[in-house]
Design a protein around this motif. Structure first.
Motif, short mmCIF file in Angstrom:
data_model
loop_
_atom_site.label_atom_id
_atom_site.label_comp_id
_atom_site.label_asym_id
_atom_site.label_seq_id
_atom_site.Cartn_x
_atom_site.Cartn_y
_atom_site.Cartn_z
N GLN A 126 93.12 18.70 33.58
CA GLN A 126 94.05 17.96 32.74
C GLN A 126 95.38 17.62 33.40
O GLN A 126 96.21 16.99 32.77
N THR A 127 95.61 18.06 34.63
CA THR A 127 96.94 17.81 35.17
C THR A 127 97.01 16.50 35.94
O THR A 127 97.94 16.27 36.70
N GLY A 128 96.02 15.64 35.73
CA GLY A 128 96.13 14.29 36.27
C GLY A 128 95.72 14.14 37.72
O GLY A 128 96.01 13.12 38.33
N VAL A 129 95.07 15.15 38.29
CA VAL A 129 94.58 14.96 39.65
C VAL A 129 93.46 13.92 39.60
O VAL A 129 92.57 13.99 38.76
N GLU A 130 93.55 12.93 40.48
CA GLU A 130 92.63 11.80 40.44
C GLU A 130 91.16 12.22 40.51
O GLU A 130 90.80 13.08 41.30
N GLY A 131 90.34 11.60 39.66
CA GLY A 131 88.90 11.74 39.77
C GLY A 131 88.31 12.97 39.10
O GLY A 131 87.13 13.22 39.23
N SER A 177 88.98 14.06 35.59
CA SER A 177 88.75 14.09 34.15
C SER A 177 87.37 13.54 33.84
O SER A 177 86.77 12.82 34.64
N ALA A 178 86.87 13.89 32.66
CA ALA A 178 85.52 13.45 32.27
C ALA A 178 85.44 11.93 32.29
O ALA A 178 84.44 11.36 32.73
N ILE A 179 86.50 11.27 31.84
CA ILE A 179 86.48 9.81 31.80
C ILE A 179 86.37 9.24 33.21
O ILE A 179 85.55 8.36 33.48
N GLU A 180 87.18 9.79 34.13
CA GLU A 180 87.11 9.27 35.50
C GLU A 180 85.76 9.55 36.14
O GLU A 180 85.23 8.71 36.87
N GLN A 181 85.21 10.73 35.85
CA GLN A 181 83.90 11.03 36.42
C GLN A 181 82.86 10.08 35.87
O GLN A 181 81.98 9.61 36.59
N TYR A 182 82.98 9.76 34.57
CA TYR A 182 82.06 8.81 33.97
C TYR A 182 82.21 7.45 34.65
O TYR A 182 81.24 6.80 35.01
N GLU A 183 83.47 7.03 34.84
CA GLU A 183 83.70 5.72 35.45
C GLU A 183 83.14 5.66 36.86
O GLU A 183 82.55 4.66 37.27
N GLN A 184 83.33 6.75 37.61
CA GLN A 184 82.78 6.79 38.97
C GLN A 184 81.27 6.68 38.94
O GLN A 184 80.67 5.92 39.70
N ALA A 185 80.66 7.44 38.01
CA ALA A 185 79.20 7.43 37.94
C ALA A 185 78.70 6.05 37.54
O ALA A 185 77.72 5.55 38.08
N SER A 186 79.41 5.41 36.60
CA SER A 186 78.88 4.13 36.16
C SER A 186 79.14 3.05 37.22
O SER A 186 78.32 2.15 37.39
N ALA A 187 80.25 3.18 37.97
CA ALA A 187 80.48 2.24 39.07
C ALA A 187 79.40 2.40 40.14
O ALA A 187 78.89 1.43 40.70
N GLU A 188 79.06 3.65 40.38
CA GLU A 188 78.00 3.94 41.35
C GLU A 188 76.68 3.31 40.92
O GLU A 188 75.98 2.67 41.70
#
Ligand code: HEC
Length: 210
Positions: A44-49, A51-62
């Motif tokens: 939760q402290t904003g380290v890039e990549g 959070s669940a949302i960012e992981q989802y976005e990475q997976a869907s971009a992949e």
């Protein structure tokens, strides 16, 4: 009955044993308290990549990249956009980009809301079919139409542009009034390699003009 000591309260004759909590239970309790701040700091402290949302976005971009491996990196030019206006499976990818990013301003069917009607024959920033991709990539109207080049992959831009091109002439009822000027029809799509059927008309014939 048990010999365990009792707490010293008694309500209506009901007494309570003073059993200690089982050690395993206390251990899990304490560990979960110790774990919580570590978890919080990690996610939760904003380290890039992380959070669940960012992981989802990475997976869907992949996943999108994997799908796009089939068509390679597209060029947002007229022949490419026209070619994809003929391919229903890829148009549905364009449609889903449109549904996720464009309907808030252009309406569910492209009939226009804040943004212009994309289903009539009039356009403000478009003269040729490839201008759709340019407007989508760079935005228009001083940012009233946002720039998408840093949020959408070039293939997504080509496919959503192809989808937008197919909306033209549908004249969805209740749409925004025409803006800009009437432009020349899109060129004929390049001949399909395998398809030997007669050329499909640009507008669906069964669609009634409003
Ligand atoms: C925040 C609202 C908004 C969103 C979201 C938006 N648009 Fe637009 N769009 C506009 C506005 C406003 C204009 C008109 C700009 C102008 O006045 O020149 C426009 C113009 C356009 C045009 C040119 C229309 C013309 O007549 O020149 C196209 C094509 C277009 N948008 C496609 C899209 C696509 C595709 C998406 C999704 C990826 C999208 N827009 C998302 C607001 C939006």
């Amino acid at each position: 009955m048990s010999e365990a000591p009792k707490t010293d309260h008694c309500y209506d004759g009901i007494e309570e044993f003073d059993n200690p909590l089982p050690a395993w239970w206390t251990a899990i309790f304490v560990l979960s308290i110790l774990f919580a701040p570590l978890y919080w700091v990690y996610y939760q402290t904003g380290v890039e990549g992380r959070s669940a949302i960012e992981q989802y976005e990475q997976a869907s971009a992949e996943n999108t990249r994997l799908q796009f491996a089939e068509i390679g990196e597209l060029t947002p030019d007229a022949p490419t956009i026209l070619r994809f206006t003929q391919q229903d499976n890829w148009l549905s990818v364009g449609k889903s980009v449109f549904k996720s990013h464009c309907v808030s301003c252009h309406g569910a069917d492209g009939q226009g809301q804040v943004g212009p009607n994309l289903t009539d024959e009039h356009f403000k920033n478009i003269n040729q079919i490839q201008d759709i991709a340019t407007v989508v990539a760079n935005g228009a109207g001083n940012g009233a139409m946002p720039k998408w080049s840093d949020r959408l992959n070039v293939n997504e831009i080509v496919l959503v542009s192809a989808y937008v091109a197919t909306l033209r002439g549908k004249n969805i009822e209740g749409g925004r009034v025409p803006e800009g000027r009437e432009i020349a029809p899109w060129p004929e799509p390049p001949a399909e390699e395998e398809a030997v059927e007669p050329e499909a008309e640009t507008a669906e014939p069964e669609e009634t003009k409003a």
